[in-house]
Design an enzyme around this catalytic site. Structure first.
Site, PDB file in Angstrom:
ATOM      1  N   GLN A  41      -5.745  -0.903  -3.559  1.00  0.00           N
ATOM      2  CA  GLN A  41      -6.518  -1.842  -4.093  1.00  0.00           C
ATOM      3  C   GLN A  41      -7.419  -1.325  -5.272  1.00  0.00           C
ATOM      4  O   GLN A  41      -7.566  -1.848  -6.393  1.00  0.00           O
ATOM      5  CB  GLN A  41      -7.288  -2.557  -3.163  1.00  0.00           C
ATOM      6  CG  GLN A  41      -8.391  -3.518  -3.546  1.00  0.00           C
ATOM      7  CD  GLN A  41      -8.956  -4.648  -2.510  1.00  0.00           C
ATOM      8  OE1 GLN A  41      -8.653  -4.226  -1.369  1.00  0.00           O
ATOM      9  NE2 GLN A  41      -9.854  -5.171  -3.028  1.00  0.00           N
ATOM     10  N   CYS A  97       0.805  -1.208  -0.133  1.00  0.00           N
ATOM     11  CA  CYS A  97      -0.053   0.116   0.111  1.00  0.00           C
ATOM     12  C   CYS A  97       0.731   1.121   0.009  1.00  0.00           C
ATOM     13  O   CYS A  97       1.771   1.330   0.702  1.00  0.00           O
ATOM     14  CB  CYS A  97      -0.946   0.014   1.198  1.00  0.00           C
ATOM     15  SG  CYS A  97      -0.419   0.867   2.499  1.00  0.00           S
ATOM     16  N   GLU A  98       0.390   2.282  -0.701  1.00  0.00           N
ATOM     17  CA  GLU A  98       1.152   3.229  -1.170  1.00  0.00           C
ATOM     18  C   GLU A  98       1.037   4.278   0.158  1.00  0.00           C
ATOM     19  O   GLU A  98       1.840   5.283   0.451  1.00  0.00           O
ATOM     20  CB  GLU A  98       0.992   4.048  -2.313  1.00  0.00           C
ATOM     21  CG  GLU A  98      -0.637   4.716  -2.139  1.00  0.00           C
ATOM     22  CD  GLU A  98      -1.005   5.396  -3.522  1.00  0.00           C
ATOM     23  OE1 GLU A  98      -0.349   5.074  -4.378  1.00  0.00           O
ATOM     24  OE2 GLU A  98      -1.780   6.215  -3.825  1.00  0.00           O
ATOM     25  N   HIS A  99       0.333   4.108   1.087  1.00  0.00           N
ATOM     26  CA  HIS A  99       0.069   5.023   2.315  1.00  0.00           C
ATOM     27  C   HIS A  99       0.671   4.682   3.566  1.00  0.00           C
ATOM     28  O   HIS A  99       1.398   5.606   4.195  1.00  0.00           O
ATOM     29  CB  HIS A  99      -1.428   5.159   2.677  1.00  0.00           C
ATOM     30  CG  HIS A  99      -2.361   5.491   1.765  1.00  0.00           C
ATOM     31  ND1 HIS A  99      -3.557   4.794   1.400  1.00  0.00           N
ATOM     32  CD2 HIS A  99      -2.577   6.653   0.864  1.00  0.00           C
ATOM     33  CE1 HIS A  99      -4.163   5.669   0.437  1.00  0.00           C
ATOM     34  NE2 HIS A  99      -3.493   6.576   0.211  1.00  0.00           N
ATOM     35  N   HIS A 100       1.118   3.354   3.405  1.00  0.00           N
ATOM     36  CA  HIS A 100       2.059   2.848   4.908  1.00  0.00           C
ATOM     37  C   HIS A 100       3.429   2.077   4.316  1.00  0.00           C
ATOM     38  O   HIS A 100       4.202   1.548   5.216  1.00  0.00           O
ATOM     39  CB  HIS A 100       1.081   2.175   5.854  1.00  0.00           C
ATOM     40  CG  HIS A 100      -0.147   3.029   6.231  1.00  0.00           C
ATOM     41  ND1 HIS A 100      -1.219   2.697   5.443  1.00  0.00           N
ATOM     42  CD2 HIS A 100      -0.227   3.663   7.258  1.00  0.00           C
ATOM     43  CE1 HIS A 100      -2.289   3.282   6.046  1.00  0.00           C
ATOM     44  NE2 HIS A 100      -1.661   4.196   7.193  1.00  0.00           N
ATOM     45  N   CYS A 136      -2.104  -2.658   6.864  1.00  0.00           N
ATOM     46  CA  CYS A 136      -2.142  -1.433   7.234  1.00  0.00           C
ATOM     47  C   CYS A 136      -3.404  -1.326   8.054  1.00  0.00           C
ATOM     48  O   CYS A 136      -3.645  -0.501   9.303  1.00  0.00           O
ATOM     49  CB  CYS A 136      -1.994  -0.479   6.485  1.00  0.00           C
ATOM     50  SG  CYS A 136      -3.078  -0.224   5.116  1.00  0.00           S
ATOM     51  N   HIS A 194      -5.410  -6.169   3.956  1.00  0.00           N
ATOM     52  CA  HIS A 194      -4.635  -5.061   4.197  1.00  0.00           C
ATOM     53  C   HIS A 194      -3.835  -5.005   5.695  1.00  0.00           C
ATOM     54  O   HIS A 194      -4.567  -5.019   6.735  1.00  0.00           O
ATOM     55  CB  HIS A 194      -5.402  -3.666   3.969  1.00  0.00           C
ATOM     56  CG  HIS A 194      -6.025  -3.557   2.616  1.00  0.00           C
ATOM     57  ND1 HIS A 194      -5.406  -2.791   1.600  1.00  0.00           N
ATOM     58  CD2 HIS A 194      -6.863  -4.123   2.069  1.00  0.00           C
ATOM     59  CE1 HIS A 194      -5.916  -2.899   0.745  1.00  0.00           C
ATOM     60  NE2 HIS A 194      -7.210  -3.804   0.831  1.00  0.00           N
TER      61      HIS A 194
HETATM   62 ZN   LIG Z   1      -2.155   1.390   4.014  1.00  0.00          ZN
END
Ligand SMILES: [Zn+2]
Length: 191
Positions: A118, A77-80, A148, A146
């Site tokens: 996703q 995931c690009e956020h975490h 995260c 996920h």
């Molecule tokens: Zn994430």
């Protein structure tokens, strides 16, 4: 990919969290993480054709629908920068061209081997199939866990997030879309 730069950055993160990057267990960690990133982000900045040959074939007797179920995938995931992973099922209604079935997992690899989300995995896979095959319609369904959400934050464990996206006949014909979703759901329940 700049492996030396990743190594330096990982060493910096270890120091910042209060670790000692010179202790035995961590000495090789920056280099390992750099090699891992070059593998899990292998398609970053590349076109699909640079990763595999997506030759398509003309067919005289065209099938009504080609359905491929439960292709496993792993992404970040690009956020975490934590993993999300699961299975992808897809279908297309050919116009006059099909693609070798072994190429479809390669295409899944292509859209997942970079920092992502996703939702974008779902739409990019749909767009690539539309582009490569110019079919009468494409359906993509993604079921993913996920890390995260499971390791941090809301701590929901073992739950799947579902996304789907449709083009062409799958978007315009409710019965066809339901047939796809029904097959995917039935199959998924048996896992
Ligand atoms: Zn994430």
């Amino acid at each position: 990919m700049d492996l030396a730069r990743i190594e330096a950055a990982v060493r910096e993160i270890l120091l910042a969290v209060g670790e000692d990057p010179t202790r035995e267990g961590l000495q090789e960690t920056p280099a390992r993480v750099a090699r891992m990133y070059s593998e899990v982000f292998a398609s970053l900045g590349k076109q699909a054709e640079e990763v595999a040959n997506y030759k398509t074939f003309h067919v005289e007797e065209r099938p009504e629908m080609v359905l491929v179920q439960d292709i496993p995938f792993y992404s970040m995931c690009e956020h975490h920068l934590l993993p999300f992973f699961g299975v992808i099922s897809l279908a297309y209604v050919p116009n006059d061209r099909v693609i070798g079935l072994s190429k479809i997992p390669r295409l899944v690899d292509y859209v997942t081997k970079k920092p992502g989300m996703q939702e974008r995995v779902t739409t990019e896979l749909l767009a690539e199939l539309d582009r490569l095959l110019a079919p009468a319609g494409v359906a993509v369904s993604v079921a993913a866990r996920h890390m995260c959400m499971e390791m941090r934050g809301v701590h929901k464990t073992g739950q799947f997030t579902y996304t789907s996206k449709f083009s062409g006949q799958f978007a315009t014909q409710e019965a066809l879309r339901q047939e796809f979703l029904q097959q995917v759901r039935t199959h998924h329940d048996q896992l």
